[in-house]
Design a protein around this motif. Structure first.
Motif, mmCIF file in Angstrom:
data_model
loop_
_atom_site.group_PDB
_atom_site.id
_atom_site.type_symbol
_atom_site.label_atom_id
_atom_site.label_comp_id
_atom_site.label_asym_id
_atom_site.label_seq_id
_atom_site.Cartn_x
_atom_site.Cartn_y
_atom_site.Cartn_z
ATOM 1 N N THR A 1 -42.774 -46.608 1.904
ATOM 2 C CA THR A 1 -42.106 -46.923 0.648
ATOM 3 C C THR A 1 -40.599 -46.821 0.886
ATOM 4 O O THR A 1 -40.168 -46.260 1.908
ATOM 5 C CB THR A 1 -42.510 -45.939 -0.455
ATOM 6 N N PRO A 2 -39.760 -47.336 -0.017
ATOM 7 C CA PRO A 2 -38.316 -47.149 0.142
ATOM 8 C C PRO A 2 -37.925 -45.677 0.268
ATOM 9 O O PRO A 2 -37.045 -45.321 1.057
ATOM 10 C CB PRO A 2 -37.747 -47.772 -1.139
ATOM 11 N N GLN A 3 -38.606 -44.816 -0.481
ATOM 12 C CA GLN A 3 -38.318 -43.386 -0.379
ATOM 13 C C GLN A 3 -38.719 -42.851 0.992
ATOM 14 O O GLN A 3 -38.006 -42.027 1.569
ATOM 15 C CB GLN A 3 -39.058 -42.621 -1.470
ATOM 16 N N ASP A 4 -39.855 -43.310 1.524
ATOM 17 C CA ASP A 4 -40.273 -42.909 2.873
ATOM 18 C C ASP A 4 -39.197 -43.259 3.893
ATOM 19 O O ASP A 4 -38.887 -42.457 4.790
ATOM 20 C CB ASP A 4 -41.574 -43.608 3.276
ATOM 21 N N PHE A 5 -38.648 -44.467 3.789
ATOM 22 C CA PHE A 5 -37.642 -44.886 4.765
ATOM 23 C C PHE A 5 -36.418 -43.984 4.711
ATOM 24 O O PHE A 5 -35.917 -43.534 5.754
ATOM 25 C CB PHE A 5 -37.221 -46.334 4.530
ATOM 26 N N LEU A 6 -35.913 -43.715 3.510
ATOM 27 C CA LEU A 6 -34.737 -42.852 3.384
ATOM 28 C C LEU A 6 -35.023 -41.475 3.968
ATOM 29 O O LEU A 6 -34.192 -40.907 4.691
ATOM 30 C CB LEU A 6 -34.317 -42.737 1.924
ATOM 31 N N GLU A 7 -36.192 -40.937 3.676
ATOM 32 C CA GLU A 7 -36.533 -39.616 4.205
ATOM 33 C C GLU A 7 -36.654 -39.640 5.725
ATOM 34 O O GLU A 7 -36.300 -38.674 6.400
ATOM 35 C CB GLU A 7 -37.835 -39.128 3.582
ATOM 36 N N SER A 8 -37.115 -40.757 6.276
ATOM 37 C CA SER A 8 -37.311 -40.843 7.728
ATOM 38 C C SER A 8 -36.004 -40.803 8.499
ATOM 39 O O SER A 8 -36.001 -40.463 9.688
ATOM 40 C CB SER A 8 -38.086 -42.110 8.088
ATOM 41 N N VAL A 9 -34.890 -41.175 7.859
ATOM 42 C CA VAL A 9 -33.610 -41.196 8.574
ATOM 43 C C VAL A 9 -32.725 -39.990 8.247
ATOM 44 O O VAL A 9 -31.678 -39.821 8.873
ATOM 45 C CB VAL A 9 -32.821 -42.497 8.301
ATOM 46 N N VAL A 10 -33.135 -39.157 7.281
ATOM 47 C CA VAL A 10 -32.299 -37.988 6.959
ATOM 48 C C VAL A 10 -33.072 -36.672 7.010
ATOM 49 O O VAL A 10 -32.464 -35.607 6.979
ATOM 50 C CB VAL A 10 -31.637 -38.122 5.566
ATOM 51 N N GLU A 11 -34.398 -36.723 7.104
ATOM 52 C CA GLU A 11 -35.203 -35.504 7.093
ATOM 53 C C GLU A 11 -35.942 -35.333 8.415
ATOM 54 O O GLU A 11 -36.226 -36.309 9.113
ATOM 55 C CB GLU A 11 -36.226 -35.531 5.954
ATOM 56 N N ALA A 12 -36.271 -34.080 8.722
ATOM 57 C CA ALA A 12 -37.017 -33.796 9.944
ATOM 58 C C ALA A 12 -38.492 -34.105 9.781
ATOM 59 O O ALA A 12 -39.148 -34.580 10.711
ATOM 60 C CB ALA A 12 -36.843 -32.322 10.331
ATOM 61 N N GLU A 13 -39.040 -33.840 8.597
ATOM 62 C CA GLU A 13 -40.461 -34.015 8.353
ATOM 63 C C GLU A 13 -40.674 -34.782 7.052
ATOM 64 O O GLU A 13 -39.861 -34.701 6.136
ATOM 65 C CB GLU A 13 -41.166 -32.651 8.253
ATOM 66 N N PRO A 14 -41.792 -35.499 6.927
ATOM 67 C CA PRO A 14 -42.096 -36.170 5.659
ATOM 68 C C PRO A 14 -42.445 -35.161 4.580
ATOM 69 O O PRO A 14 -42.838 -34.028 4.878
ATOM 70 C CB PRO A 14 -43.295 -37.055 6.009
ATOM 71 N N ARG A 15 -42.307 -35.566 3.328
ATOM 72 C CA ARG A 15 -42.692 -34.684 2.232
ATOM 73 C C ARG A 15 -44.194 -34.425 2.294
ATOM 74 O O ARG A 15 -44.969 -35.291 2.719
ATOM 75 C CB ARG A 15 -42.304 -35.306 0.895
ATOM 76 N N PRO A 16 -44.633 -33.239 1.863
ATOM 77 C CA PRO A 16 -46.067 -32.909 1.942
ATOM 78 C C PRO A 16 -46.916 -33.886 1.131
ATOM 79 O O PRO A 16 -46.539 -34.309 0.043
ATOM 80 C CB PRO A 16 -46.124 -31.499 1.334
ATOM 81 N N ARG A 17 -48.044 -34.264 1.690
ATOM 82 C CA ARG A 17 -49.001 -35.110 0.980
ATOM 83 C C ARG A 17 -50.386 -34.840 1.544
ATOM 84 O O ARG A 17 -50.542 -34.466 2.706
ATOM 85 C CB ARG A 17 -48.649 -36.591 1.124
ATOM 86 N N LEU A 18 -51.394 -35.008 0.706
ATOM 87 C CA LEU A 18 -52.762 -34.781 1.151
ATOM 88 C C LEU A 18 -53.263 -35.943 2.003
ATOM 89 O O LEU A 18 -53.920 -35.742 3.024
ATOM 90 C CB LEU A 18 -53.681 -34.588 -0.060
ATOM 91 N N LYS A 19 -52.969 -37.166 1.577
ATOM 92 C CA LYS A 19 -53.401 -38.339 2.317
ATOM 93 C C LYS A 19 -52.568 -39.533 1.864
ATOM 94 O O LYS A 19 -51.829 -39.455 0.882
ATOM 95 C CB LYS A 19 -54.885 -38.618 2.087
ATOM 96 N N ARG A 20 -52.694 -40.622 2.595
ATOM 97 C CA ARG A 20 -51.967 -41.829 2.212
ATOM 98 C C ARG A 20 -52.592 -42.456 0.964
ATOM 99 O O ARG A 20 -53.798 -42.376 0.751
ATOM 100 C CB ARG A 20 -51.972 -42.848 3.343
#
Length: 446
Positions: free
Chosen positions: A98-117
């Motif tokens: 998602t757009p939020q996933d992309f932003l997090e991928s370039v500024v964060e070390a780990e993805p936000r917690p989630r149970l599954k896709r």
């Protein structure tokens, strides 16, 4: 066993910083998730790590069974692994960010917690298309406003990463990669040609983005050499199915395609609109990084500025702390760094190759450079000026002996890590393998 414990306590502080290029968060996670359970075991003399380790694997396998099984067969690059980790949605067996996933991928070390896709339905896809604004309504908040109302494919992820490191002078080159007929406009089919060619090749993490897109461009024009042709899928309709949902044929228009070419896909993309999109994306990512440290204030501290610059590097703990301690010793009265200063400096980093060439021409014997020489070289390469305070801060961080001169080679080497956001190739051991190596070395010497 006591020798092993002493060795680990003495050396793990250094290894934490080297494991992952994202600084504080990654070091804490590495300590908490990998090493702390091991220390508990060793200190207590009870071998429980195996139980903890297998339990962790069981939990991981429950959520990521397909990824784990395929990873044993297909060798994935760091970019591919990172895309898989951050991609939070799936449609028709294809992974998407998602757009939020992309932003997090370039500024964060780990993805936000989630149970599954999240598995998307056709209804979700239609709603995403309706939420996507047209190109003339783009802004430096596009990805943040869309949040999870959008999908980004792996090849688009590569394309967006390349935008973040490209100087404005290179925007036209990027545009021409897609403009296959030279009419200064790109249609949907031209854009998809490059994407399809990208999907057919396995790129190593050491390859710069410019080479990736240049190779795809040459493939479209039939200019691939004999050695290259064995690695490129020659026709767009052939795809590599790595069973990871990265290289399969797309059956849906993504957010970028709708944004660029409209709901019906019949709009054209001109250079001015393309350039504006690239500038907006660069600004949005920089604003996100800046706001993380600013916490609502108009400035960040000089120390926070240094942390942002060093967060993607592979410096060990002592080296990392040395840069920060040096800055604290030399900046007595903090004035802060504004976003405008931060933005200009990061745009300069996108021109790092031009800066390197200018320095080699100016200092034929690789002599260190003064603040005035540094300021003038930046102005020549970018057309913009750094403020005296920002130049002073940079020298406070990187001037090794405090003589007012900067070793530009050392500066460039470190800033290239920042520029490529941790995707440069390094030969290193990590995680459990690194731990086992440490134990073996210690046992040899005890």
């Amino acid at each position: 066993m006591g020798g092993i414990s002493r060795f680990l306590f003495r050396n793990l502080r250094k290894s934490n910083k080297a494991l992952i290029p994202w600084r504080e968060e990654s070091a804490k996670n590495a300590w908490r998730n990998t090493y702390l359970p091991v220390f508990t075991v060793i200190a207590g003399g009870i071998v429980l790590y195996g139980t903890h380790h297998h339990r962790s694997i069981a939990v991981y396998a429950a959520h990521n069974k397909n990824e784990k099984e395929t990873a044993e067969i297909v060798k994935l690059t760091s970019r591919e692994k990172r895309f898989i980790r951050f991609a939070s949605v799936e449609y028709d067996g294809q992974l998407y960010m998602t757009p939020q996933d992309f932003l997090e991928s370039v500024v964060e070390a780990e993805p936000r917690p989630r149970l599954k896709r999240k598995i998307l339905s056709q209804k979700h896809i239609e709603k995403i298309k309706e939420c996507t604004p047209p190109l003339n309504e783009g802004s430096p908040r596009l990805f943040r406003d869309l949040r999870d109302k959008g999908i980004i494919s792996y090849t688009e992820y590569l394309f967006l990463l390349s935008i973040l490191t490209k100087p404005q002078s290179g925007f036209h080159i990027a545009f021409n990669m897609f403009d296959t007929d030279g009419n200064q406009r790109v249609d949907k089919n031209e854009f998809l040609v490059i994407e399809k060619l990208l999907a057919g090749k396995k790129f190593e993490d050491s390859e710069p983005m410019e080479k990736i897109f240049s190779t795809a461009w040459k493939g479209k024009r039939g200019l691939i050499t004999e050695t290259e042709s064995t690695e490129i899928i020659p026709i767009p309709e052939q795809y590599v199915n790595d069973e990871q949902g990265l290289q399969r044929k797309h059956v849906v228009d993504t957010t970028l395609l709708v944004h660029f070419f409209g709901l019906k896909g019949n709009a054209d993309l001109n250079f001015d609109s393309f350039k504006k999109f690239m500038l907006h994306l660069q600004t949005e990512v920089l604003e996100l990084e800046f706001s993380e440290f600013a916490r609502g204030l108009p400035t960040i501290s000089e120390l926070d500025f240094a942390k942002i610059l060093l967060r993607y590097t592979y410096l060990d703990t002592d080296e990392y702390d040395m840069y920060l301690d040096r800055l604290l010793d030399r900046i007595k009265d903090s004035q802060g760094i504004t976003f405008e200063e931060f933005n200009v400096f990061c745009q300069f980093l996108n021109n790092l190759e031009d800066f390197s060439i200018a320095m080699r021409m100016y200092t034929l014997a690789d002599h260190p450079i003064s603040k005035d020489e540094f300021h003038r070289a930046v102005k020549i390469c970018t057309g913009t000026s750094l403020t005296p305070h920002l130049v002073h801060t940079v020298f406070a961080i990187f001037d090794a002996d405090g003589d007012g001169l900067l070793s530009y080679r050392e500066f460039i080497a470190i800033m290239k890590d920042r520029l490529h956001r941790g995707f440069r190739s390094y030969a290193k051991n990590e995680g459990w393998q690194a731990f086992k190596t440490c134990v073996k070395q210690e046992m040899k010497t005890t």
